[in-house]
Design a protein around this motif. Structure first.
Motif, PDB file in Angstrom:
ATOM      1  N   ARG A  73      51.492  49.351  50.528  1.00  0.00           N
ATOM      2  CA  ARG A  73      51.209  48.258  49.600  1.00  0.00           C
ATOM      3  C   ARG A  73      49.753  47.816  49.721  1.00  0.00           C
ATOM      4  O   ARG A  73      49.211  47.702  50.826  1.00  0.00           O
ATOM      5  CB  ARG A  73      52.120  47.061  49.878  1.00  0.00           C
ATOM      6  N   PRO A  89      47.590  53.130  36.792  1.00  0.00           N
ATOM      7  CA  PRO A  89      48.780  53.850  37.283  1.00  0.00           C
ATOM      8  C   PRO A  89      48.590  55.353  37.219  1.00  0.00           C
ATOM      9  O   PRO A  89      48.103  55.905  36.233  1.00  0.00           O
ATOM     10  CB  PRO A  89      49.880  53.380  36.315  1.00  0.00           C
ATOM     11  N   PRO A 234      53.285  53.064  39.562  1.00  0.00           N
ATOM     12  CA  PRO A 234      53.335  52.715  38.134  1.00  0.00           C
ATOM     13  C   PRO A 234      53.022  51.262  37.831  1.00  0.00           C
ATOM     14  O   PRO A 234      52.754  50.918  36.686  1.00  0.00           O
ATOM     15  CB  PRO A 234      54.790  53.040  37.758  1.00  0.00           C
ATOM     16  N   THR A 235      53.074  50.393  38.826  1.00  0.00           N
ATOM     17  CA  THR A 235      52.842  48.967  38.598  1.00  0.00           C
ATOM     18  C   THR A 235      51.520  48.555  39.228  1.00  0.00           C
ATOM     19  O   THR A 235      51.340  48.706  40.437  1.00  0.00           O
ATOM     20  CB  THR A 235      53.978  48.121  39.185  1.00  0.00           C
ATOM     21  N   GLY A 237      48.494  45.338  39.194  1.00  0.00           N
ATOM     22  CA  GLY A 237      48.216  43.972  38.785  1.00  0.00           C
ATOM     23  C   GLY A 237      47.158  43.905  37.692  1.00  0.00           C
ATOM     24  O   GLY A 237      46.409  44.860  37.455  1.00  0.00           O
ATOM     25  N   GLN A 241      46.165  37.478  37.348  1.00  0.00           N
ATOM     26  CA  GLN A 241      47.446  37.354  38.033  1.00  0.00           C
ATOM     27  C   GLN A 241      47.262  36.697  39.394  1.00  0.00           C
ATOM     28  O   GLN A 241      46.324  37.001  40.127  1.00  0.00           O
ATOM     29  CB  GLN A 241      48.081  38.734  38.203  1.00  0.00           C
ATOM     30  N   ASN A 247      54.267  39.510  45.925  1.00  0.00           N
ATOM     31  CA  ASN A 247      53.813  40.579  45.039  1.00  0.00           C
ATOM     32  C   ASN A 247      52.542  41.206  45.585  1.00  0.00           C
ATOM     33  O   ASN A 247      51.946  40.718  46.543  1.00  0.00           O
ATOM     34  CB  ASN A 247      53.590  40.057  43.619  1.00  0.00           C
ATOM     35  N   ALA A 250      49.005  46.757  43.916  1.00  0.00           N
ATOM     36  CA  ALA A 250      49.496  48.097  43.576  1.00  0.00           C
ATOM     37  C   ALA A 250      50.165  48.701  44.797  1.00  0.00           C
ATOM     38  O   ALA A 250      50.003  48.222  45.932  1.00  0.00           O
ATOM     39  CB  ALA A 250      48.353  48.991  43.092  1.00  0.00           C
ATOM     40  N   ASP A 251      50.930  49.767  44.560  1.00  0.00           N
ATOM     41  CA  ASP A 251      51.511  50.582  45.623  1.00  0.00           C
ATOM     42  C   ASP A 251      50.848  51.947  45.594  1.00  0.00           C
ATOM     43  O   ASP A 251      50.636  52.525  44.514  1.00  0.00           O
ATOM     44  CB  ASP A 251      53.019  50.739  45.450  1.00  0.00           C
TER      45      ASP A 251
END
Length: 370
Positions: A73, A89, A234-235, A237, A241, A247, A250-251
């Motif tokens: 993370r 992504p 795929p996710t 920020g 935000q 949260n 990104a990963d």
């Protein structure tokens, strides 16, 4: 005469024709036996399948899984707001590459407060050091004055005993000696207390400096870097935000892909590490094997759940992909058992080969029996 001529050839030709008829009848019997055995096997299989369906049990491995990798993370260790994002992504990134920039008012206020406290402690340390220097300069003078006053008082005592000095003069010298002695003793006591106070303040200053430096290093002007080489998930920020402990920006997926499968509770057979299995997606089947059976269970993802049933859980199984594949991260996978150890050989091919071998064995046995 003509009748004898007709019956004669029939009589001569009927004798050799008996053997083919016998072989044909034997072949029909073996064919009927094979069909009977297949029917019995089919009926037994259907009955077994119905029984397993009613009881909810399963003799064949069929598990749902998801292609994934180890994840890292990229998150802010403090509450912050994203100001810039530098990746998208699916991007391939390397270790140390900037991912995003954040801004934290809390972090800035904290560093400002620590900096102000460090300045206050530094001022106090400077004052204590100045006072120590002053004591170091005045204490010898005070001690010399006290010593001289004591000597002068002793000489006056001797003179008064001989009648050469008055009592008033002796009292004045005694008072001067006491004042000088008190001054020297006070300076010595203050010198000792200053050393302790200086040590405490210097330690506090060092702690404040370290805390400020650590926060500044952690904040790093708000830039977040990739901790490892991999692929962005795929996710990601977006600017504006707010990040909390729940949260992340990104990963990053690192390492090789594997399938994380959910072993159903209804599976009756034993599953061991190293067993060969098949993974299937988009009508493509690949070889795989069980890498590890994890001692944990987890609720199956929503896409694997049946709406009318209670949400299932499954024991997690890590499946290693043997064949080179191009599965995308997050792709749904069906995991099934492998009969031959090679998923490229279908069950229909195996059944056809088995039936052909049985027919051959039966025909060979029939020929030997005759």
């Amino acid at each position: 005469m003509s009748n004898r001529t007709l019956h004669g050839p029939r009589a001569t030709s009927s004798a050799p024709a008996a053997e083919p008829v016998q072989l044909k009848a034997s072949g029909v019997k073996w064919s009927r036996l094979l069909k009977f055995l297949l029917q019995v096997g089919l009926i037994a299989g259907v009955a077994t399948a119905i029984g397993l369906y009613i009881t909810g049990a399963s003799l064949f491995l069929h598990a749902n899984g998801i292609v994934t990798r180890e994840r890292i993370r990229v998150a802010s260790p403090f509450e912050a707001r994203i100001t810039d994002v530098y990746v998208h992504p699916g991007d391939a990134i390397v270790k140390g590459q900037p991912i995003a920039r954040v801004e934290s008012g809390w972090m800035l206020r904290t560093m400002t407060d620590i900096a102000a406290e460090r300045a206050r402690i530094s001022t106090r340390v400077a004052q204590l050091e100045a006072r120590r220097s002053f004591i170091a300069a005045t204490l010898p003078v005070a001690e010399t004055s006290a010593k001289q006053a004591k000597q002068f008082m002793d000489e006056l005592d001797k003179a008064r005993a001989q009648g050469l000095a008055v009592w008033r003069s002796t009292q004045e010298i005694s008072a001067a000696w006491l004042i000088a002695q008190d001054k020297a003793a006070g300076l010595r006591a203050e010198r000792e207390s200053l050393e302790t106070e200086l040590a405490v303040n210097r330690s506090a200053l060092a702690d404040a400096t370290k805390a400020h430096d650590d926060l500044k290093h952690a904040y790093n002007d708000g830039v977040l870097f990739a901790a490892s080489t991999g692929i962005v998930g795929p996710t990601v920020g977006v600017a504006g935000q707010v990040l909390t402990g729940q949260n992340s920006v990104a990963d990053i997926y690192v390492g090789s892909s594997f399938v994380l499968a959910y072993l159903p509770d209804s599976y009756l057979m034993d599953l061991d590490e190293g067993d060969h299995v098949c993974v299937r997606a988009y009508n493509r089947t690949f070889n795989a094997k069980i890498e590890s059976i994890l001692p944990v269970t987890e609720a199956m993802p929503a896409e694997f759940q049946i709406p009318v049933k209670v949400r299932d859980r499954g024991q997690l199984v890590k499946v290693e992909l043997i064949d080179p594949t191009t599965f995308a991260i997050g792709q749904k996978i069906d995991v099934t058992g492998s009969v031959t150890g090679d998923c490229k050989v279908g069950v229909g091919t195996i059944a056809t080969q088995t039936i052909a071998r049985l027919k051959g064995l039966m025909q060979t046995a029939a020929a030997k029996a005759m």
